[in-house]
Scaffold this active site. Sequence first.
Site, mmCIF file in Angstrom:
data_model
loop_
_atom_site.group_PDB
_atom_site.id
_atom_site.type_symbol
_atom_site.label_atom_id
_atom_site.label_comp_id
_atom_site.label_asym_id
_atom_site.label_seq_id
_atom_site.Cartn_x
_atom_site.Cartn_y
_atom_site.Cartn_z
ATOM 1 N N TRP A 51 4.893 12.633 4.986
ATOM 2 C CA TRP A 51 5.478 12.837 3.633
ATOM 3 C C TRP A 51 5.325 14.188 3.086
ATOM 4 O O TRP A 51 5.640 14.407 1.845
ATOM 5 C CB TRP A 51 5.002 11.762 2.672
ATOM 6 C CG TRP A 51 3.436 11.441 2.704
ATOM 7 C CD1 TRP A 51 2.350 12.117 2.217
ATOM 8 C CD2 TRP A 51 2.901 10.447 3.622
ATOM 9 N NE1 TRP A 51 1.226 11.663 2.437
ATOM 10 C CE2 TRP A 51 1.467 10.300 3.495
ATOM 11 C CE3 TRP A 51 3.425 9.348 4.438
ATOM 12 C CZ2 TRP A 51 0.585 9.762 3.863
ATOM 13 C CZ3 TRP A 51 2.334 8.676 5.100
ATOM 14 C CH2 TRP A 51 1.259 8.672 4.885
ATOM 15 N N ARG A 52 4.377 14.826 3.753
ATOM 16 C CA ARG A 52 4.133 16.209 3.219
ATOM 17 C C ARG A 52 5.305 17.182 3.883
ATOM 18 O O ARG A 52 5.135 18.331 3.332
ATOM 19 C CB ARG A 52 2.890 16.727 3.822
ATOM 20 C CG ARG A 52 1.489 16.217 3.029
ATOM 21 C CD ARG A 52 0.384 16.617 3.338
ATOM 22 N NE ARG A 52 -0.696 15.963 2.450
ATOM 23 C CZ ARG A 52 -1.854 15.904 2.968
ATOM 24 N NH1 ARG A 52 -2.508 16.237 3.917
ATOM 25 N NH2 ARG A 52 -2.884 15.237 1.800
ATOM 26 N N GLU A 64 3.823 7.492 -1.948
ATOM 27 C CA GLU A 64 2.752 7.381 -3.068
ATOM 28 C C GLU A 64 2.445 6.037 -3.253
ATOM 29 O O GLU A 64 1.416 5.745 -3.652
ATOM 30 C CB GLU A 64 3.244 8.033 -4.370
ATOM 31 C CG GLU A 64 3.179 9.638 -4.035
ATOM 32 C CD GLU A 64 1.690 10.001 -3.920
ATOM 33 O OE1 GLU A 64 0.846 9.602 -4.634
ATOM 34 O OE2 GLU A 64 1.588 11.078 -3.278
ATOM 35 N N GLN A 69 -4.184 2.029 -3.291
ATOM 36 C CA GLN A 69 -4.969 1.160 -2.746
ATOM 37 C C GLN A 69 -4.882 0.618 -1.059
ATOM 38 O O GLN A 69 -5.008 -0.443 -0.730
ATOM 39 C CB GLN A 69 -4.502 -0.342 -3.407
ATOM 40 C CG GLN A 69 -4.682 -0.262 -4.868
ATOM 41 C CD GLN A 69 -5.851 -0.263 -5.609
ATOM 42 O OE1 GLN A 69 -7.015 -0.466 -4.899
ATOM 43 N NE2 GLN A 69 -6.184 0.326 -6.677
ATOM 44 N N THR A 70 -4.423 1.684 -0.289
ATOM 45 C CA THR A 70 -4.237 1.588 0.936
ATOM 46 C C THR A 70 -4.696 2.890 1.675
ATOM 47 O O THR A 70 -4.163 3.926 1.374
ATOM 48 C CB THR A 70 -2.665 1.334 1.326
ATOM 49 O OG1 THR A 70 -2.077 -0.109 0.707
ATOM 50 C CG2 THR A 70 -2.468 1.098 2.779
ATOM 51 N N GLY A 108 -0.904 -5.866 0.716
ATOM 52 C CA GLY A 108 -1.529 -6.541 -0.250
ATOM 53 C C GLY A 108 -1.003 -5.822 -1.652
ATOM 54 O O GLY A 108 -0.013 -5.029 -1.571
ATOM 55 N N TYR A 147 0.404 9.312 -12.993
ATOM 56 C CA TYR A 147 -0.089 10.107 -11.571
ATOM 57 C C TYR A 147 1.046 10.135 -10.910
ATOM 58 O O TYR A 147 1.490 10.990 -10.192
ATOM 59 C CB TYR A 147 -1.245 9.436 -11.148
ATOM 60 C CG TYR A 147 -1.391 9.641 -9.668
ATOM 61 C CD1 TYR A 147 -1.796 10.903 -9.315
ATOM 62 C CD2 TYR A 147 -0.996 8.786 -8.593
ATOM 63 C CE1 TYR A 147 -1.664 11.199 -7.930
ATOM 64 C CE2 TYR A 147 -0.795 8.930 -7.258
ATOM 65 C CZ TYR A 147 -1.306 10.349 -6.752
ATOM 66 O OH TYR A 147 -1.189 10.786 -5.400
ATOM 67 N N ASP A 165 -5.379 11.297 -9.552
ATOM 68 C CA ASP A 165 -5.794 10.111 -8.851
ATOM 69 C C ASP A 165 -7.200 9.876 -8.779
ATOM 70 O O ASP A 165 -7.948 10.792 -9.322
ATOM 71 C CB ASP A 165 -5.176 9.943 -7.503
ATOM 72 C CG ASP A 165 -5.576 10.726 -6.603
ATOM 73 O OD1 ASP A 165 -6.446 11.632 -6.710
ATOM 74 O OD2 ASP A 165 -5.328 10.789 -5.217
ATOM 75 N N CYS A 219 -14.865 16.087 -0.650
ATOM 76 C CA CYS A 219 -15.760 15.610 -1.866
ATOM 77 C C CYS A 219 -15.669 14.062 -1.844
ATOM 78 O O CYS A 219 -15.140 13.537 -2.713
ATOM 79 C CB CYS A 219 -15.250 16.262 -3.152
ATOM 80 S SG CYS A 219 -16.342 16.204 -4.580
ATOM 81 N N CYS A 226 -22.364 18.778 1.064
ATOM 82 C CA CYS A 226 -21.987 20.052 0.112
ATOM 83 C C CYS A 226 -22.414 21.394 0.849
ATOM 84 O O CYS A 226 -22.253 22.504 0.233
ATOM 85 C CB CYS A 226 -23.072 19.976 -1.456
ATOM 86 S SG CYS A 226 -22.699 18.472 -2.264
#
Length: 384
Positions: A51-52, A64, A69-70, A108, A147, A165, A219, A226
């Site tokens: 999708w990029r 998206e 949630q996946t 789901g 979002y 997000d 992150c 870090c």
Amino acid sequence: MAATGDDPGRSLALSLSIVHAPFYTSPMPNDYNVSRTLRRWYDTHRRALPWRDTRDPYRIWISEVILQQTRVAQGMDYYHRFLERFPDVRALADASEQDVLRLWQGLGYYSRARNLHAAARDVRDRFAGRFPTDYAAVRSLSGIGDYTAAAIVSFATGAPYAAVDGNVLRVIGRLFAIDTPADTSAGRRLYNNLARELLPPDHAGTHNQAIMEFGALQCVPRNPDCSVCPLAARCAAHAAGTPERFPVKQHRTKTVDRYFHYFYVTTGDDLFLHRRPAGDIWQGLFELPLIETSAPAALDALMGTDDFRALFADTGNTQFALVAADVRHVLTHRVLHATCYLARIQHPSEALLCLTHTSRAELDRYPLPRLMTLLIDRVDSRGR
């Protein structure tokens, strides 16, 4: 928003004193050095995701929604299958809801699929089948929030909307060590304003991709490394030695226990299915006949209920066998405790005749929640 371009502006450190305010009160100075650092990191570390490689808002929208949630690894196959079956918004709009839910099975959060279907029909009817790229128009579609709308228009057209997000919340929360809880109205305003200030309008799409990927790969929620972070020198949470403390959350999700007792009712190879109603989990999906109780219950206790008597009235000599006991299935706000019995009957009751009657061979035609496929697999492995 400040002037466009990639001007580094003033130091981000000048803004740190305002982030502990109860709400955002004044513009912070732009520091597009943060974005430039993120985009350089993204050039090197970005994952190759299908999708990029597109500017098609329809395909971006599908990706998206699937990725809500996946995990990416799980969502990839669904993305390809979904586009193969529904290559454009008209194909999705013209499909039946059952077809859409069946293809979504296993992901789901089925409201996502229902909203996809409703939004596709809206695009077909209101926008002549062309997926819009104007933010307000995209935002008006069913199931699309701030979002998702920002992600679609920035990725498709480069429109300067910040997509915030969970990954972006984490990066910004740590960068500024924000004490205001992210799940409050004041926190949402603060995070959204900071996200907009970090966004270089001339590079909005790449910036949004970069900061989200940075949150997903570098992150991370637990044990972020870090020592190799390109933003460590300007990260307030790293300086304080408490990166995992951020973003701060105020509300904890309360879960409710529910007790489901399923019956694989069969006469030979035939079985019965119940379609879940509106207003509860798994709306529109199919399941085995069910008795729900407020606490754990054994079969003899279930036999004393009106639901059981209605389900098995006049079914003749009926044999029951326990197939699965207390299978725990966790949803966002609920913990389901499922028990499943194999019930061999001679004649269907009136209640059973009101259900969907099918065969095991045709079961794949019906969209089922993941818990149901697990229980039916247990029945199959035991032998009907």
